[in-house]
Scaffold this motif. Structure first.
Motif, PDB file in Angstrom:
ATOM      1  N   THR A 179       0.866  -1.188   0.000  1.00 10.98           N
ATOM      2  CA  THR A 179       0.000   0.000   0.000  1.00 10.98           C
ATOM      3  C   THR A 179       0.895   1.227   0.000  1.00 10.98           C
ATOM      4  OG1 THR A 179      -1.705  -1.168   1.248  1.00 10.98           O
ATOM      5  CG2 THR A 179      -1.818   1.239   1.202  1.00 10.98           C
ATOM      6  N   ILE A 180       0.805   2.025  -1.053  1.00 13.39           N
ATOM      7  CA  ILE A 180       1.754   3.114  -1.256  1.00 13.39           C
ATOM      8  C   ILE A 180       1.224   4.425  -0.694  1.00 13.39           C
ATOM      9  CG2 ILE A 180       3.003   4.455  -2.989  1.00 13.39           C
ATOM     10  CD1 ILE A 180       2.886   1.913  -4.751  1.00 13.39           C
ATOM     11  N   HIS A 181       2.076   5.102   0.054  1.00  9.95           N
ATOM     12  CA  HIS A 181       1.795   6.444   0.585  1.00  9.95           C
ATOM     13  C   HIS A 181       2.833   7.395  -0.001  1.00  9.95           C
ATOM     14  CE1 HIS A 181      -0.816   4.559   3.665  1.00  9.95           C
ATOM     15  NE2 HIS A 181       0.110   3.607   3.660  1.00  9.95           N
ATOM     16  N   TYR A 182       2.391   8.578  -0.407  1.00  7.74           N
ATOM     17  CA  TYR A 182       3.278   9.473  -1.158  1.00  7.74           C
ATOM     18  C   TYR A 182       3.283  10.882  -0.571  1.00  7.74           C
ATOM     19  CZ  TYR A 182       4.743  12.591  -4.939  1.00  7.74           C
ATOM     20  OH  TYR A 182       5.352  13.565  -5.680  1.00  7.74           O
ATOM     21  N   MET A 183       4.460  11.488  -0.567  1.00 10.71           N
ATOM     22  CA  MET A 183       4.611  12.909  -0.254  1.00 10.71           C
ATOM     23  C   MET A 183       5.591  13.500  -1.263  1.00 10.71           C
ATOM     24  SD  MET A 183       4.874  13.020   3.927  1.00 10.71           S
ATOM     25  CE  MET A 183       5.076  14.802   3.938  1.00 10.71           C
TER      26      MET A 183
END
Length: 268
Positions: A24-28
Motif C-alpha cells: 500500500t503506497i503512501h506518497y509525499m
C-alpha cells in the motif's frame, strides 16, 4: 502510442502496475527521509506492506550515519514497513534480499543489467546506482528497508563522478520512475517470500552469487582491530561475505553490521 512519463512520481499509477495487493503506497512530494517517515508510521501501528515514497528527500539517510538530499524528479526514495516473525540476528539479511529485488526490478523496467556490491549497493560498471539502508524498530517489532535509486541524474558532483551512476547515464534515456518503483516492489516481494520460508538466504543464494560484483575480487576488510586484504569468495546462507585472507590463507566470515569492505582496485 508511447505512454507519457510524468515528471513526478504517481502513487496511483505505481499501485495499478502492481500484480499483488501486498503493498500500500503512501506518497509525499517532499520529506526529511522516507526511512524516518516509515518509522514514525510504524510506531503508530502501520501494517506490514506499507510503502512510503517521496519525490524529494531533504535529509536522506545512508550507512554509517551519512546523509544527503535527493533532488526533485531525479531519483526514487522509498521505504517499506515489514513485520517479519524472525530472530533479531537474521534481520540484516533483508538488506541482501532488497538488493536482489532492486537489481531485478530495475532490469525488468529498463533492461539494465547490474550487480551487487556486498551487502547494500547495486552497481553498474563499478559505479553505484542504488543504495539500501535497513533499520529496525525497538525489539524488532518492525523493520524498515529504505532504498534510493539514481534514475534521471545527468551528472554528479566531481567527487562522486567516478563512483556513482544513474539509469539515464547508463541508457541515455529518461527512466520511468513509476515503472521502476513497481518493478522493485514486485521483485522484492518474491524474494521476501522465499526468505520467510527458510528464515535465511538458502533460497536466494544462487541468484545473489550470480550478480555479486565482489565475487572473485580483491577486497580490503576494514575493522577496528585487524584490517586485512583478501579475495571475496561469495556469501553463506546467513548473508555473511566469505573472504580468503592473503596473509594467512584462512577464510573469514564477514558480518555486514561490523565492518566495511572495499575494493582494492576501485569502488568494487
Amino acid at each position: 502510442m508511447e505512454e507519457q512519463v510524468s515528471a513526478r512520481l504517481n502513487a496511483d499509477r505505481i499501485q495499478n502496475m502492481l500484480q499483488t495487493d501486498r503493498w500500500t503506497i503512501h506518497y509525499m512530494e517532499s520529506v526529511d527521509s522516507t526511512n524516518n517517515w516509515a518509522r514514525r508510521e510504524a510506531e503508530k501501528g502501520a501494517p506490514e506492506g506499507s510503502v512510503y515514497l517521496a519525490d524529494m528527500q531533504t535529509a536522506g539517510k545512508g550507512s554509517r550515519g551519512r546523509s544527503w538530499g535527493s533532488p526533485e524528479g531525479t531519483s526514487i526514495s522509498m521505504s517499506l514497513v515489514l513485520r517479519p516473525k524472525i530472530e533479531l540476528s537474521r534481520i540484516s539479511m533483508l538488506t541482501l534480499a532488497m538488493g536482489l529485488g532492486a537489481a531485478d526490478g530495475i532490469r525488468a523496467a529498463t533492461g539494465m543489467k547490474s550487480e551487487i556490491k556486498w551487502p547494500n549497493d547495486v552497481v553498474c560498471r563499478g559505479r553505484k546506482l542504488c543504495g539500501i539502508l535497513t533499520e529496525m524498530g525497538p525489539d524488532g517489532h518492525y523493520v524498515v528497508p529504505g532504498i534510493g535509486i539514481n534514475v534521471n541524474m545527468d551528472q554528479f558532483p566531481q567527487e562522486l563522478a567516478d563512483k556513482a551512476t544513474s539509469v539515464f547515464l547508463e541508457t541515455g534515456k529518461r527512466g520511468d520512475r513509476d515503472r521502476i518503483a513497481a518493478g522493485v516492489l514486485e521483485s522484492f516481494g518474491r524474494y521476501y517470500n522465499r526468505f520467510l520460508e527458510t528464515g535465511d538466504l538458502t533460497g536466494l543464494m544462487d541468484q545473489y552469487q550470480a550478480i555479486l560484483a565482489n565475487r572473485g575480487k580483491k577486497v580490503r576488510v576494514l575493522n577496528q582491530t585487524d584490517p586485512y586484504n583478501g579475495t571475496a569468495l561469495g556469501i553463506d546462507r546467513f548473508g555473511e561475505l566469505l573472504v580468503k585472507r592473503d596473509d594467512t590463507g584462512k577464510t573469514e566470515r564477514v558480518f555486514a553490521g561490523e565492518v566495511s569492505v572495499r575494493g582494492i582496485y576501485g569502488y568494487v
